[in-house]
Design a protein around this motif. Structure first.
Motif, mmCIF file in Angstrom:
data_model
loop_
_atom_site.group_PDB
_atom_site.id
_atom_site.type_symbol
_atom_site.label_atom_id
_atom_site.label_comp_id
_atom_site.label_asym_id
_atom_site.label_seq_id
_atom_site.Cartn_x
_atom_site.Cartn_y
_atom_site.Cartn_z
ATOM 1 N N ASP A 207 29.607 -17.699 29.345
ATOM 2 C CA ASP A 207 28.508 -16.840 29.778
ATOM 3 C C ASP A 207 28.977 -15.472 30.254
ATOM 4 O O ASP A 207 28.402 -14.449 29.884
ATOM 5 C CB ASP A 207 27.702 -17.532 30.878
ATOM 6 C CG ASP A 207 27.069 -18.822 30.397
ATOM 7 O OD1 ASP A 207 26.732 -18.887 29.201
ATOM 8 O OD2 ASP A 207 26.935 -19.761 31.188
ATOM 9 N N LEU A 208 30.012 -15.449 31.092
ATOM 10 C CA LEU A 208 30.499 -14.171 31.602
ATOM 11 C C LEU A 208 31.451 -13.492 30.633
ATOM 12 O O LEU A 208 31.301 -12.321 30.305
ATOM 13 C CB LEU A 208 31.197 -14.384 32.948
ATOM 14 C CG LEU A 208 30.314 -14.626 34.167
ATOM 15 C CD1 LEU A 208 31.182 -14.898 35.388
ATOM 16 C CD2 LEU A 208 29.410 -13.452 34.419
ATOM 17 N N GLY A 209 32.460 -14.247 30.164
ATOM 18 C CA GLY A 209 33.479 -13.636 29.324
ATOM 19 C C GLY A 209 34.408 -12.774 30.162
ATOM 20 O O GLY A 209 34.189 -12.552 31.355
ATOM 21 N N ALA A 210 35.448 -12.253 29.558
ATOM 22 C CA ALA A 210 36.450 -11.469 30.283
ATOM 23 C C ALA A 210 35.835 -10.216 30.894
ATOM 24 O O ALA A 210 36.137 -9.846 32.037
ATOM 25 C CB ALA A 210 37.601 -11.111 29.345
ATOM 26 N N GLU A 211 34.964 -9.555 30.135
ATOM 27 C CA GLU A 211 34.369 -8.309 30.623
ATOM 28 C C GLU A 211 33.426 -8.567 31.795
ATOM 29 O O GLU A 211 33.442 -7.836 32.794
ATOM 30 C CB GLU A 211 33.606 -7.624 29.488
ATOM 31 C CG GLU A 211 33.004 -6.280 29.888
ATOM 32 C CD GLU A 211 32.279 -5.600 28.743
ATOM 33 O OE1 GLU A 211 31.563 -4.622 29.007
ATOM 34 O OE2 GLU A 211 32.416 -6.063 27.576
ATOM 35 N N GLY A 212 32.605 -9.617 31.695
ATOM 36 C CA GLY A 212 31.681 -9.930 32.782
ATOM 37 C C GLY A 212 32.398 -10.413 34.024
ATOM 38 O O GLY A 212 32.025 -10.048 35.148
ATOM 39 N N LEU A 213 33.455 -11.219 33.844
ATOM 40 C CA LEU A 213 34.196 -11.723 34.994
ATOM 41 C C LEU A 213 34.889 -10.588 35.738
ATOM 42 O O LEU A 213 35.038 -10.643 36.962
ATOM 43 C CB LEU A 213 35.219 -12.764 34.538
ATOM 44 C CG LEU A 213 36.073 -13.409 35.637
ATOM 45 C CD1 LEU A 213 35.188 -14.147 36.641
ATOM 46 C CD2 LEU A 213 37.093 -14.370 35.036
ATOM 47 N N ALA A 214 35.297 -9.560 35.030
ATOM 48 C CA ALA A 214 36.021 -8.443 35.649
ATOM 49 C C ALA A 214 35.172 -7.745 36.709
ATOM 50 O O ALA A 214 35.712 -7.148 37.651
ATOM 51 C CB ALA A 214 36.459 -7.446 34.583
ATOM 52 N N ARG A 215 33.840 -7.829 36.588
ATOM 53 C CA ARG A 215 32.975 -7.202 37.598
ATOM 54 C C ARG A 215 32.158 -8.260 38.341
ATOM 55 O O ARG A 215 31.029 -8.013 38.761
ATOM 56 C CB ARG A 215 32.056 -6.158 36.965
ATOM 57 C CG ARG A 215 31.107 -6.658 35.899
ATOM 58 C CD ARG A 215 30.337 -5.519 35.262
ATOM 59 N NE ARG A 215 29.317 -5.987 34.336
ATOM 60 C CZ ARG A 215 28.053 -6.178 34.659
ATOM 61 N NH1 ARG A 215 27.658 -5.944 35.886
ATOM 62 N NH2 ARG A 215 27.184 -6.605 33.763
ATOM 63 N N SER A 216 32.758 -9.434 38.505
ATOM 64 C CA SER A 216 32.084 -10.534 39.195
ATOM 65 C C SER A 216 33.029 -11.218 40.173
ATOM 66 O O SER A 216 34.251 -11.142 40.043
ATOM 67 C CB SER A 216 31.563 -11.571 38.191
ATOM 68 O OG SER A 216 30.672 -11.007 37.256
ATOM 69 N N VAL A 217 32.435 -11.895 41.135
ATOM 70 C CA VAL A 217 33.154 -12.814 42.013
ATOM 71 C C VAL A 217 32.419 -14.146 41.916
ATOM 72 O O VAL A 217 31.196 -14.198 42.099
ATOM 73 C CB VAL A 217 33.172 -12.329 43.473
ATOM 74 C CG1 VAL A 217 33.962 -13.296 44.345
ATOM 75 C CG2 VAL A 217 33.742 -10.918 43.580
ATOM 76 N N VAL A 218 33.142 -15.211 41.621
ATOM 77 C CA VAL A 218 32.525 -16.533 41.449
ATOM 78 C C VAL A 218 32.989 -17.435 42.591
ATOM 79 O O VAL A 218 34.193 -17.554 42.845
ATOM 80 C CB VAL A 218 32.908 -17.157 40.089
ATOM 81 C CG1 VAL A 218 32.207 -18.507 39.917
ATOM 82 C CG2 VAL A 218 32.539 -16.219 38.944
ATOM 83 N N VAL A 219 32.029 -18.055 43.287
ATOM 84 C CA VAL A 219 32.324 -18.985 44.386
ATOM 85 C C VAL A 219 31.798 -20.355 43.983
ATOM 86 O O VAL A 219 30.633 -20.484 43.594
ATOM 87 C CB VAL A 219 31.667 -18.519 45.700
ATOM 88 C CG1 VAL A 219 31.999 -19.489 46.830
ATOM 89 C CG2 VAL A 219 32.122 -17.108 46.061
ATOM 90 N N VAL A 220 32.641 -21.371 44.095
ATOM 91 C CA VAL A 220 32.324 -22.686 43.527
ATOM 92 C C VAL A 220 32.456 -23.790 44.568
ATOM 93 O O VAL A 220 33.456 -23.859 45.297
ATOM 94 C CB VAL A 220 33.272 -22.999 42.342
ATOM 95 C CG1 VAL A 220 32.977 -24.391 41.789
ATOM 96 C CG2 VAL A 220 33.143 -21.948 41.260
ATOM 97 N N ALA A 221 31.454 -24.663 44.630
ATOM 98 C CA ALA A 221 31.544 -25.932 45.357
ATOM 99 C C ALA A 221 30.716 -26.930 44.565
ATOM 100 O O ALA A 221 29.483 -26.881 44.579
ATOM 101 C CB ALA A 221 31.024 -25.808 46.781
ATOM 102 N N THR A 222 31.377 -27.803 43.833
ATOM 103 C CA THR A 222 30.680 -28.715 42.927
ATOM 104 C C THR A 222 30.050 -29.881 43.697
ATOM 105 O O THR A 222 30.291 -30.062 44.892
ATOM 106 C CB THR A 222 31.639 -29.240 41.849
ATOM 107 O OG1 THR A 222 32.813 -29.768 42.485
ATOM 108 C CG2 THR A 222 32.058 -28.110 40.923
ATOM 109 N N SER A 223 29.257 -30.669 42.995
ATOM 110 C CA SER A 223 28.463 -31.721 43.633
ATOM 111 C C SER A 223 29.307 -32.815 44.267
ATOM 112 O O SER A 223 28.829 -33.525 45.152
ATOM 113 C CB SER A 223 27.507 -32.342 42.611
ATOM 114 O OG SER A 223 28.230 -32.882 41.514
ATOM 115 N N ASP A 224 30.568 -32.965 43.839
ATOM 116 C CA ASP A 224 31.416 -34.014 44.389
ATOM 117 C C ASP A 224 32.091 -33.602 45.693
ATOM 118 O O ASP A 224 32.708 -34.436 46.356
ATOM 119 C CB ASP A 224 32.490 -34.403 43.371
ATOM 120 C CG ASP A 224 33.371 -33.217 43.000
ATOM 121 O OD1 ASP A 224 32.825 -32.244 42.455
ATOM 122 O OD2 ASP A 224 34.587 -33.265 43.257
#
Length: 437
Positions: A207-224
Motif C-alpha cells: 500500500d505505501l511502497g518505498a516512496e510512501g513509507l519515506a514520508r510516513s511513520v508506522v506504529v504497530v501493535a497487533t491483536s496478539d
C-alpha cells in the motif's frame, strides 16, 4: 545541543544517581499484577523481575488498599509472587525527531524494521494535551485524499477528524490504504492498533511502497500483544503526530482501529476493578475516547487530520463506541455491506455519510454540484422498488427520470480501483460534468 536533548540527558543523569527503592509482587490475577512497597502514581511505570532475571515493564493503572494494580507491556510468563518490583522514574517515553520518517515502530517507539536504534533522539511522554480551543486555527482548507467519492462528496478539511464506520470485512482498512497512497499531506502517521499481523507488511510494501513509507511513520501493535501495548500504540502514534504538527507540518494521522483501542481499555478497566457498563465497556473507555480524539486537529501552527476506522458490532451504527465516536468526530464515512457484496468499491454509502466542515472547505459551486448528485441518488433510492418491479412510469417525476438516466454514470463515478489515485482537480471536474444540465 538542543534544549530538548539537554533536558533528556539531565533527566537520565538524575535517574542514574537516584536511590533505588524495591517492592514486591503480591499477586498476579489474569492480566493484572498487584505490587506493594513501590511509590508510583497512576500512569507511571514499574519494572518487574522475571524468573530468568529479565525485567518486564508494567504501567500503574489503579491503586487500592492492597497496593498498585499494574498491567504488563509484555508477557507475564516468569513473573511470580514475591518477585522484585522497582518504580521507573519518568514513566514511559518515546523518541521523537525527523529520523522517525520512514520507520516502523512498536507501541513503545522502538524500531521493529531492522533499522538503526533511536535511543539518541530526545524523548517525550506519550500523554499529550489537546490544543486550546480558542487558539486552534480554523479548518478552512481542503486536503486531497485521492479518493474521488470522498474528495467530491465528503470533502475533508485540513485538521478535520473523520471516522470510517463499518462492520468487519467491508473495506475499512482497504479505504485507509487508498488514502495513505493518495493524500497530499506533508507526512502520514499510521497506527495499526490490534489488527491482523499480516496487514503490517501488506500496508508497508503493497500500500505505501518505498516512496510512501519515506514520508510516513508506522506504529504497530497487533491483536496478539497485551492490551496495554495496544493502548500505548494509539497514544504513541498521536504523540508522534503532535510532535510533527509542532514543527508546523500538516500531518494525516490514520488509526486502524479506534474500536480496538476501546476494547483494549475495556480489558484494562475490568482488570483494574472497574464496573462494566454499556455492553461491558467500563466508564473509563468513554472518558479516554474524547481525550485521545481531541488531541488531533489544528493548532496555532500545523495540523493533524485524523482518520479513524470504527468497527461497529453487527453492522449497528448506533452501538456504544460508534455512537460515542460519531458525537466527537467532525464527520463520518459509512461503508455499506450491501455495496461491498455487490462488488462496488470503495463501498461508501454517500447518502448516510457526512462531512461537517464541507461548506467551509469547498466553494458554493462545488457544494451545489455535490448536493445535486445527492438529490439524484436520494430520488433513485426512494423509487428503487417501483423501478425494479417495473411499476414506475417514466415522466411521473422529472428528478427520478434523470436519476434513472444517469444511474450507470453515477455508479461509475463513485467506483475507484484500489490502486488508482484520483487527483482532486480531476475529481471535481468529473463531478461538474456528471451533474451538468
Amino acid at each position: 545541543m538542543s534544549a530538548a536533548l539537554l533536558s533528556h540527558r539531565l533527566e537520565a543523569a538524575r535517574a542514574a544517581v537516584r536511590p533505588a527503592t524495591w517492592g514486591r509482587v503480591r499477586a498476579v490475577v489474569g492480566m493484572s499484577v498487584t505490587v506493594d512497597g513501590v511509590d508510583a502514581a497512576i500512569g507511571e511505570a514499574v519494572a518487574l523481575e522475571r524468573s530468568d532475571g529479565a525485567r518486564l515493564v508494567a504501567e500503574v493503572v489503579a491503586i487500592d488498599d492492597s497496593g498498585l494494580v499494574c498491567m504488563p507491556l509484555g508477557e507475564l510468563a516468569g513473573v511470580r509472587a514475591g518477585a522484585r518490583a522497582e518504580a521507573l522514574p519518568g514513566g514511559l517515553s518515546i523518541p521523537v525527531g525527523e529520523e522517525l520518517k520512514g520507520r516502523v515502530l512498536d507501541a513503545l517507539g522502538r524500531p521493529i524494521d531492522g533499522g538503526p536504534a533511536l535511543g539518541h533522539l530526545p524523548h517525550v511522554r506519550t500523554g499529550g494535551t489537546p490544543p486550546h480551543p480558542l487558539r486552534r486555527a480554523m479548518v478552512d482548507t481542503q486536503v486531497a485524499l485521492g479518493v474521488r467519492a470522498l474528495d467530491t462528496m465528503l470533502p475533508c478539511g485540513r485538521g478535520q477528524r473523520m471516522g470510517i464506520f463499518a462492520g468487519s470485512g467491508v473495506g475499512k482498512s482497504s479505504l485507509l490504504s487508498m488514502i495513505a497512497r493518495g493524500t497530499e499531506a506533508d507526512l502520514s502517521v499510521i497506527a495499526l492498533v490490534g489488527e491482523r499481523g499480516r496487514e503490517v507488511r501488506e500496508m508497508i510494501e503493497h500500500d505505501l511502497g518505498a516512496e510512501g513509507l519515506a514520508r510516513s511513520v508506522v506504529v504497530v501493535a497487533t491483536s496478539d500483544e497485551p492490551a496495554l501495548m495496544r493502548l500505548q500504540a494509539a497514544q504513541t502514534a498521536t504523540r508522534v503526530a503532535e510532535w510533527f504538527r509542532g514543527t508546523g507540518r500538516h500531518v494525516v494521522l490514520m488509526m486502524d482501529s479506534l474500536t480496538r483501542y476501546c476494547m483494549a481499555q475495556r480489558e484494562v478497566g475490568l482488570a483494574a476493578g472497574e464496573p462494566p457498563a454499556t455492553r461491558g465497556y467500563p466508564p473509563s473507555v468513554f472518558a479516554l475516547l474524547p481525550r485521545l480524539l481531541e488531541r488531533a486537529g489544528t493548532a496555532e501552527q500545523g495540523s493533524i487530520t485524523g482518520l479513524y476506522t470504527v468497527l461497529v458490532e453487527g453492522d449497528d451504527m448506533n452501538e456504544p463506541i460508534g455512537d460515542a465516536a460519531r458525537s466527537i468526530l467532525d464527520g463520518h464515512i459509512v461503508l455499506s455491506r450491501k455495496l461491498a457484496t455487490s462488488g462496488h468499491f470503495p463501498s461508501i454509502d454517500v447518502l448516510e455519510s457526512v462531512s461537517r466542515v464541507a461548506p467551509r472547505v469547498t466553494t458554493p459551486e462545488q457544494m451545489a454540484q455535490a448536493n445535486e448528485l445527492r438529490r439524484l441518488m436520494a430520488a433513485y433510492r426512494e423509487a428503487r422498488d417501483l423501478i425494479e418491479i417495473g411499476a414506475y412510469a417514466k415522466g411521473a417525476n422529472p428528478v427520478v427520470d434523470r436519476a434513472v438516466q444517469l444511474r450507470a454514470a453515477i455508479d461509475l463515478f463513485l467506483r475507484q480501483d484500489a490502486a488508482t489515485v484520483a487527483p482532486l482537480a480531476q475529481s471535481q471536474a468529473a463531478l461538474a460534468t456528471l451533474v451538468a444540465p
